[in-house]
Write a protein that holds these residues in place. Structure first.
Motif, PDB file in Angstrom:
ATOM      1  N   ARG A 137     -32.745  64.044  40.291  1.00 39.25           N
ATOM      2  CA  ARG A 137     -32.050  63.290  39.245  1.00 39.25           C
ATOM      3  C   ARG A 137     -32.177  61.788  39.480  1.00 39.25           C
ATOM      4  N   ALA A 138     -32.078  61.369  40.719  1.00 46.12           N
ATOM      5  CA  ALA A 138     -32.198  59.937  41.029  1.00 46.12           C
ATOM      6  C   ALA A 138     -33.589  59.418  40.669  1.00 46.12           C
ATOM      7  N   ALA A 139     -34.610  60.226  40.952  1.00 42.09           N
ATOM      8  CA  ALA A 139     -35.981  59.812  40.646  1.00 42.09           C
ATOM      9  C   ALA A 139     -36.212  59.708  39.143  1.00 42.09           C
ATOM     10  N   GLU A 140     -35.471  60.489  38.370  1.00 49.29           N
ATOM     11  CA  GLU A 140     -35.589  60.421  36.909  1.00 49.29           C
ATOM     12  C   GLU A 140     -34.927  59.158  36.347  1.00 49.29           C
ATOM     13  N   ARG A 141     -33.857  58.728  36.996  1.00 47.77           N
ATOM     14  CA  ARG A 141     -33.068  57.608  36.461  1.00 47.77           C
ATOM     15  C   ARG A 141     -33.495  56.246  36.996  1.00 47.77           C
ATOM     16  N   TYR A 142     -34.080  56.228  38.182  1.00 47.11           N
ATOM     17  CA  TYR A 142     -34.424  54.953  38.814  1.00 47.11           C
ATOM     18  C   TYR A 142     -35.917  54.923  39.137  1.00 47.11           C
ATOM     19  N   ARG A 143     -36.519  53.759  38.934  1.00 48.72           N
ATOM     20  CA  ARG A 143     -37.961  53.643  39.155  1.00 48.72           C
ATOM     21  C   ARG A 143     -38.320  53.888  40.618  1.00 48.72           C
ATOM     22  N   SER A 144     -37.488  53.387  41.544  1.00 56.99           N
ATOM     23  CA  SER A 144     -37.806  53.540  42.963  1.00 56.99           C
ATOM     24  C   SER A 144     -36.545  53.868  43.757  1.00 56.99           C
ATOM     25  N   ILE A 145     -36.608  54.925  44.550  1.00 60.19           N
ATOM     26  CA  ILE A 145     -35.484  55.318  45.402  1.00 60.19           C
ATOM     27  C   ILE A 145     -35.978  55.511  46.827  1.00 60.19           C
ATOM     28  N   ASP A 146     -35.074  55.303  47.781  1.00 62.35           N
ATOM     29  CA  ASP A 146     -35.367  55.569  49.191  1.00 62.35           C
ATOM     30  C   ASP A 146     -34.584  56.803  49.618  1.00 62.35           C
ATOM     31  N   VAL A 147     -35.242  57.636  50.395  1.00 63.93           N
ATOM     32  CA  VAL A 147     -34.623  58.882  50.849  1.00 63.93           C
ATOM     33  C   VAL A 147     -34.538  58.874  52.375  1.00 63.93           C
ATOM     34  N   TYR A 148     -33.324  59.014  52.876  1.00 62.49           N
ATOM     35  CA  TYR A 148     -33.066  59.097  54.310  1.00 62.49           C
ATOM     36  C   TYR A 148     -32.704  60.552  54.620  1.00 62.49           C
TER      37      TYR A 148
ATOM     38  N   ILE B 286     -29.562  59.154  49.520  1.00 64.84           N
ATOM     39  CA  ILE B 286     -30.507  58.671  48.519  1.00 64.84           C
ATOM     40  C   ILE B 286     -29.999  57.322  48.024  1.00 64.84           C
ATOM     41  N   THR B 287     -30.838  56.303  48.088  1.00 56.88           N
ATOM     42  CA  THR B 287     -30.422  54.961  47.686  1.00 56.88           C
ATOM     43  C   THR B 287     -31.411  54.369  46.684  1.00 56.88           C
ATOM     44  N   GLU B 288     -30.917  53.421  45.894  1.00 55.55           N
ATOM     45  CA  GLU B 288     -31.797  52.684  44.995  1.00 55.55           C
ATOM     46  C   GLU B 288     -32.529  51.623  45.820  1.00 55.55           C
ATOM     47  N   THR B 289     -33.830  51.600  45.724  1.00 54.05           N
ATOM     48  CA  THR B 289     -34.623  50.677  46.534  1.00 54.05           C
ATOM     49  C   THR B 289     -34.244  49.218  46.281  1.00 54.05           C
ATOM     50  N   ALA B 290     -34.095  48.853  45.030  1.00 52.41           N
ATOM     51  CA  ALA B 290     -33.874  47.446  44.675  1.00 52.41           C
ATOM     52  C   ALA B 290     -32.549  46.906  45.175  1.00 52.41           C
TER      53      ALA B 290
ATOM     54  N   THR C  98     -23.362  50.224  49.345  1.00 52.19           N
ATOM     55  CA  THR C  98     -24.799  50.175  49.604  1.00 52.19           C
ATOM     56  C   THR C  98     -25.102  50.763  50.975  1.00 52.19           C
ATOM     57  N   LYS C  99     -26.381  50.951  51.234  1.00 50.31           N
ATOM     58  CA  LYS C  99     -26.789  51.419  52.564  1.00 50.31           C
ATOM     59  C   LYS C  99     -26.352  50.414  53.622  1.00 50.31           C
ATOM     60  N   ALA C 100     -26.363  49.140  53.296  1.00 53.55           N
ATOM     61  CA  ALA C 100     -25.922  48.120  54.247  1.00 53.55           C
ATOM     62  C   ALA C 100     -24.441  48.284  54.578  1.00 53.55           C
ATOM     63  N   ASP C 101     -23.646  48.683  53.593  1.00 53.39           N
ATOM     64  CA  ASP C 101     -22.225  48.937  53.834  1.00 53.39           C
ATOM     65  C   ASP C 101     -22.052  50.108  54.796  1.00 53.39           C
ATOM     66  N   PHE C 102     -22.844  51.152  54.611  1.00 48.95           N
ATOM     67  CA  PHE C 102     -22.796  52.294  55.530  1.00 48.95           C
ATOM     68  C   PHE C 102     -23.204  51.846  56.935  1.00 48.95           C
TER      69      PHE C 102
ATOM     70  N   LYS D 198     -31.730  54.584  60.204  1.00 50.15           N
ATOM     71  CA  LYS D 198     -32.281  53.226  60.187  1.00 50.15           C
ATOM     72  C   LYS D 198     -33.296  52.978  59.092  1.00 50.15           C
ATOM     73  N   ALA D 199     -34.263  53.864  58.968  1.00 56.13           N
ATOM     74  CA  ALA D 199     -35.342  53.632  58.007  1.00 56.13           C
ATOM     75  C   ALA D 199     -35.491  54.839  57.093  1.00 56.13           C
ATOM     76  N   PRO D 200     -35.907  54.613  55.842  1.00 57.25           N
ATOM     77  CA  PRO D 200     -36.101  55.740  54.918  1.00 57.25           C
ATOM     78  C   PRO D 200     -37.154  56.705  55.445  1.00 57.25           C
ATOM     79  N   SER D 201     -36.938  57.976  55.210  1.00 57.80           N
ATOM     80  CA  SER D 201     -37.945  58.977  55.571  1.00 57.80           C
ATOM     81  C   SER D 201     -39.140  58.862  54.643  1.00 57.80           C
ATOM     82  N   TYR D 202     -38.861  58.525  53.391  1.00 53.84           N
ATOM     83  CA  TYR D 202     -39.913  58.286  52.407  1.00 53.84           C
ATOM     84  C   TYR D 202     -39.304  57.619  51.190  1.00 53.84           C
ATOM     85  N   ARG D 203     -40.169  57.195  50.289  1.00 54.25           N
ATOM     86  CA  ARG D 203     -39.741  56.529  49.053  1.00 54.25           C
ATOM     87  C   ARG D 203     -40.329  57.294  47.868  1.00 54.25           C
ATOM     88  N   VAL D 204     -39.599  57.299  46.763  1.00 55.53           N
ATOM     89  CA  VAL D 204     -40.112  57.926  45.536  1.00 55.53           C
ATOM     90  C   VAL D 204     -40.212  56.813  44.482  1.00 55.53           C
TER      91      VAL D 204
END
Length: 459
Positions: free
Chosen positions: A355-366, A389-393, A423-427, A445-451
């Motif tokens: 669902r996140a990939a459908e709504r947002y152009r770029s997401i990061d997955v941890y 799952i976070t929004e890349t931007a 945000t991920k920074a808040d976490f 620390k770092a995303p496992s991958y990006r979509v």
């Protein structure tokens, strides 16, 4: 005989009870009518007894790892003891519900109510209740498919009252109730098979959760059969012979349908007041739970919105604020945390990766998987999974999915910062609590991958 009230609530479940109590506390004259038992599905034959059964089914796992901690366990299970203690606890909770209502000044009726007009309700035992407002909170019920021999199967209602525990059981369905009862029965020693017409359990959940639970069920000995369904049931000695859509047959000690629920709106008299229903029978309501008849409202499962007890409670509270406190209040449906009390347990809030990939152009997955600490001294290989799952931007956390011990408890707390657009920074700013599984949520620390644009790429 006719009594007049500001509000008549039909249904004594979680949503109806909350609305009745709050409305009375706000000064309204309130009556509530329940034909079965106060507490509704959740307390009487849903969430509460199910969770008690879940606890019972998890003891074999504890016994399995006990020797690695120096314990020798010789245990046996007695179904009748569990049933008796469950019934005792449910009766206690039911009494609390009635006491709370009475203490709030609500008039209770143990009766069947039928709406006879926009402002009137008749009781089966006789008498009429007049009301400025009527709230329908009759919930939903499990249903059986329209097949030959369906009466030989049980639903979640009857599962809580089985006289004996079957040696084998077939569960049909792929949602919350199906996977929860499959793991309950399996944990209690029942040879369990789950059949589902879809291609994978828990449709709508994140794919890693679905795949992870599927693998865990296989490891626990639950057989999964996808792509077909039950077409007929016949009595076979002490068991039930099942005919499947593919032409196969097999006999089981019991068959349970967990194929969905329908709203309890039949024979309520809704037509007499001009209350619209949708194709499923659910009452159509607006954002403030008001039906097509201005004096009649509805909350909970009977509306076909989010069929979860905490949502019904919030809807009941919002109704009371709107109607009796002059504070129009709606319920946010866009961020509902939920738990599936399967084994392993699941907690989820927000968007799935799909669902996140459908709504947002770029997401990061941890994503992280590891053995829970309780298993490290033994040979058990069960894995825990945590996924953010976070929004890349912006870094905003869009979804969190947890599978493993305590997942339900953790997801409740994750829902709070997510509701504040964390945000991920808040976490990351939070200091980890060690050693816990939850610390992984703040140490990724770092995303496992990006979509990006629906395509998985390196982060």
């Amino acid at each position: 005989m006719s009594d007049t009230y500001d509000l008549v609530v039909i249904g004594g479940g979680s949503g109806g009870v909350r609305a009745a109590r709050m409305s009375a506390q706000l000064g309204a004259k309130v009556a509530i009518v329940e034909e079965y038992r106060y507490g509704g599905t959740c307390v009487i034959r849903g969430c509460v007894p199910k969770k008690l059964f879940v606890y019972a089914s998890r003891f074999p796992d504890l016994f399995d790892v006990a020797p690695s901690f120096g314990w020798q366990v010789d245990a046996s299970f007695d179904w009748q003891t569990l049933l008796a203690n469950k019934d005792k606890e449910i009766a206690r909770l039911e009494k609390i519900y009635e006491t709370l209502l009475d203490g709030s000044g609500v008039t209770l009726f143990h009766d069947r109510a039928t709406i006879t007009g926009p402002n009137s309700v008749s009781l089966k035992s006789g008498g009429t209740l007049e009301a400025r407002h009527i709230l329908v909170a009759t919930g939903g019920s499990p249903f059986k498919p329209a097949i030959e021999g369906a009466e030989l199967g049980i639903t979640s209602n009857e599962a809580f009252h089985l006289e004996t525990l079957p040696k084998t059981i077939l569960v049909e369905g792929g949602g919350y109730i199906a996977v929860e009862f499959a793991t309950i029965f399996s944990g209690l020693g029942v040879d369990t098979t789950l059949v589902y017409r879809g291609d994978r359990i828990l449709r709508g959940f994140d794919h890693d959760i679905r795949e992870g639970l599927e693998s865990a069920l296989h490891e626990r000995g639950v057989r999964l059969r996808y792509g077909y369904h039950i077409s007929k049931l016949e009595k076979d000695g002490e068991g039930v012979c099942v005919s499947f859509s593919h032409g196969e047959e097999a006999t089981f000690g019991a068959v349970m349908f967990a194929t969905g629920r329908h709203p309890n709106t039949d024979d309520l008299g809704l037509e007499a007041a001009g209350v619209d229903r949708d194709q499923t029978g659910a009452i159509v309501v607006d954002a403030y739970s008001r039906s097509s008849c201005p004096s009649i409202y509805a909350v909970g499962d009977v509306t076909g919105r989010a069929a979860l007890t905490p949502v019904a409670i919030r809807e009941g509270a919002a109704f009371a604020q709107t109607v009796f406190n002059n504070t129009p209040t709606t319920v946010p449906y866009d961020l509902i945390p939920t738990a599936v009390f399967s084994e392993p347990e699941i907690g989820t809030v927000g968007l799935s990766e799909e669902r996140a990939a459908e709504r947002y152009r770029s997401i990061d997955v941890y994503l992280t998987r590891f053995r829970p600490m309780i298993n490290t001294l033994s040979g058990r290989q069960d894995k825990m999974m945590l996924k953010l799952i976070t929004e890349t931007a912006t870094g905003r956390v869009l979804g969190c999915h947890i599978m493993g011990p305590g997942a339900g408890e953790m997801i409740q707390l994750v829902a709070i910062p997510m509701g504040m657009n964390a945000t991920k920074a808040d976490f990351d700013h939070a200091i980890a609590v060690h050693p816990t599984a939850a610390e992984e949520l703040v140490t990724l620390k770092a995303p496992s991958y990006r979509v990006v644009d629906g395509e998985k790429v390196a982060a």
